[in-house]
Design a protein around this motif. Sequence first.
Motif, PDB file in Angstrom:
ATOM      1  N   ASP A  78       4.594   4.268  -0.763  1.00  0.00           N
ATOM      2  CA  ASP A  78       5.216   3.571  -1.936  1.00  0.00           C
ATOM      3  C   ASP A  78       4.765   2.170  -1.907  1.00  0.00           C
ATOM      4  OD1 ASP A  78       6.695   5.804  -2.432  1.00  0.00           O
ATOM      5  OD2 ASP A  78       8.254   5.327  -0.862  1.00  0.00           O
ATOM      6  N   ASP A  79       4.186   1.721  -0.991  1.00  0.00           N
ATOM      7  CA  ASP A  79       3.862   0.086  -0.871  1.00  0.00           C
ATOM      8  C   ASP A  79       2.563  -0.225  -1.734  1.00  0.00           C
ATOM      9  OD1 ASP A  79       4.122  -2.478  -0.420  1.00  0.00           O
ATOM     10  OD2 ASP A  79       3.281  -2.237   1.545  1.00  0.00           O
ATOM     11  N   VAL A  80       2.402   0.183  -2.797  1.00  0.00           N
ATOM     12  CA  VAL A  80       1.087  -0.275  -3.830  1.00  0.00           C
ATOM     13  C   VAL A  80       1.320  -1.429  -4.712  1.00  0.00           C
ATOM     14  CG1 VAL A  80       0.044   2.124  -3.556  1.00  0.00           C
ATOM     15  CG2 VAL A  80       1.506   1.764  -5.396  1.00  0.00           C
ATOM     16  N   PRO A  81       0.677  -2.051  -5.163  1.00  0.00           N
ATOM     17  CA  PRO A  81       0.797  -3.199  -6.126  1.00  0.00           C
ATOM     18  C   PRO A  81       1.340  -2.492  -7.461  1.00  0.00           C
ATOM     19  CG  PRO A  81      -1.495  -3.370  -5.523  1.00  0.00           C
ATOM     20  CD  PRO A  81      -0.873  -2.161  -4.657  1.00  0.00           C
ATOM     21  N   SER A  82       1.896  -3.419  -8.156  1.00  0.00           N
ATOM     22  CA  SER A  82       2.617  -2.811  -9.649  1.00  0.00           C
ATOM     23  C   SER A  82       1.488  -3.256 -10.446  1.00  0.00           C
ATOM     24  CB  SER A  82       3.955  -3.492  -9.845  1.00  0.00           C
ATOM     25  OG  SER A  82       3.478  -5.198 -10.093  1.00  0.00           O
ATOM     26  N   ASN A  83       1.658  -2.794 -11.602  1.00  0.00           N
ATOM     27  CA  ASN A  83       0.667  -2.869 -12.706  1.00  0.00           C
ATOM     28  C   ASN A  83       0.590  -4.637 -12.961  1.00  0.00           C
ATOM     29  OD1 ASN A  83       1.449  -0.342 -12.957  1.00  0.00           O
ATOM     30  ND2 ASN A  83       1.819  -0.263 -15.061  1.00  0.00           N
ATOM     31  N   GLU A  84       1.826  -5.044 -12.953  1.00  0.00           N
ATOM     32  CA  GLU A  84       2.085  -6.521 -13.129  1.00  0.00           C
ATOM     33  C   GLU A  84       1.131  -7.513 -12.066  1.00  0.00           C
ATOM     34  OE1 GLU A  84       4.919  -4.733 -13.104  1.00  0.00           O
ATOM     35  OE2 GLU A  84       4.827  -4.423 -15.310  1.00  0.00           O
ATOM     36  N   GLU A  85       1.449  -7.164 -10.867  1.00  0.00           N
ATOM     37  CA  GLU A  85       0.844  -7.742  -9.698  1.00  0.00           C
ATOM     38  C   GLU A  85      -0.775  -7.613  -9.830  1.00  0.00           C
ATOM     39  OE1 GLU A  85       2.776  -7.307  -5.492  1.00  0.00           O
ATOM     40  OE2 GLU A  85       2.962  -5.647  -6.590  1.00  0.00           O
ATOM     41  N   LEU A  86      -1.108  -6.154 -10.206  1.00  0.00           N
ATOM     42  CA  LEU A  86      -2.574  -6.247 -10.196  1.00  0.00           C
ATOM     43  C   LEU A  86      -3.355  -7.103 -11.762  1.00  0.00           C
ATOM     44  CD1 LEU A  86      -2.655  -2.521  -9.580  1.00  0.00           C
ATOM     45  CD2 LEU A  86      -4.081  -4.317  -8.259  1.00  0.00           C
ATOM     46  N   MET A  87      -2.774  -7.013 -12.600  1.00  0.00           N
ATOM     47  CA  MET A  87      -3.119  -7.704 -13.873  1.00  0.00           C
ATOM     48  C   MET A  87      -3.030  -9.316 -13.380  1.00  0.00           C
ATOM     49  SD  MET A  87      -4.228  -5.823 -16.363  1.00  0.00           S
ATOM     50  CE  MET A  87      -4.107  -6.897 -17.669  1.00  0.00           C
ATOM     51  N   THR A  88      -1.983  -9.742 -12.998  1.00  0.00           N
ATOM     52  CA  THR A  88      -1.882 -11.323 -12.723  1.00  0.00           C
ATOM     53  C   THR A  88      -2.973 -11.474 -11.722  1.00  0.00           C
ATOM     54  OG1 THR A  88       0.399 -11.252 -12.970  1.00  0.00           O
ATOM     55  CG2 THR A  88      -0.538 -12.912 -11.724  1.00  0.00           C
ATOM     56  N   ASN A  89      -3.290 -10.776 -10.678  1.00  0.00           N
ATOM     57  CA  ASN A  89      -4.254 -10.966  -9.791  1.00  0.00           C
ATOM     58  C   ASN A  89      -5.825 -10.866 -10.188  1.00  0.00           C
ATOM     59  OD1 ASN A  89      -3.473 -11.821  -6.778  1.00  0.00           O
ATOM     60  ND2 ASN A  89      -1.915 -10.533  -7.862  1.00  0.00           N
ATOM     61  N   LEU A  90      -5.925  -9.817 -11.130  1.00  0.00           N
ATOM     62  CA  LEU A  90      -7.287 -10.014 -11.952  1.00  0.00           C
ATOM     63  C   LEU A  90      -7.385 -11.078 -13.013  1.00  0.00           C
ATOM     64  CD1 LEU A  90      -7.339  -6.030 -12.464  1.00  0.00           C
ATOM     65  CD2 LEU A  90      -9.013  -7.185 -11.097  1.00  0.00           C
ATOM     66  N   ARG A  91      -6.396 -11.635 -13.703  1.00  0.00           N
ATOM     67  CA  ARG A  91      -6.495 -12.710 -14.470  1.00  0.00           C
ATOM     68  C   ARG A  91      -6.929 -13.831 -13.681  1.00  0.00           C
ATOM     69  NH1 ARG A  91      -1.803 -10.345 -17.355  1.00  0.00           N
ATOM     70  NH2 ARG A  91      -2.492  -9.466 -19.289  1.00  0.00           N
TER      71      ARG A  91
END
Length: 150
Positions: A78-91
């Motif tokens: 269950d401990d995977v990054p959310s869509n928002e976390e991934l997008m923020t970090n990619l940005r």
Amino acid sequence: MQQLRLARMHLIGRMKRVEDSKWDVQPSGFNNNIRWHAGHIFVTMETLIHQSINSYEPKHPNWIPLFVDGTSPVEWGDDVPSNEELMTNLREQLEWVIPFLEGKQEEKMSEPLIIGENIMTIDDIQGIIQFIAWHEGVHAGVIDALSKVS
């Protein structure tokens, strides 16, 4: 550095079009889903730069076991990054990566990166930057395909 910016701009443009409901769909014939590819792009840049220049400390080292080559969403808890976390970090990733790499393009890597069964050897930072940009473009294409077939 322009190649990194161009690849990331292309990726973010593709990712913004992906509906949230498609991030975890893994269609038949595909090894992974959109969330995995997004995380894989982030983690690959972090780990390749660290391999190239040992003083670079990867951000989110806890993501590495989720997204390196050979991993799969099937193995996740269950401990995977959310869509928002991934997008923020990619940005934001290039905001710390590019300043770190600037002026180092001509330097030799700590240890060369050997692609495939000695198909190609990359031994300088400029080569690793080019490889990272190419890698990101390949995965952006897979993300685009996944978003269309999901």
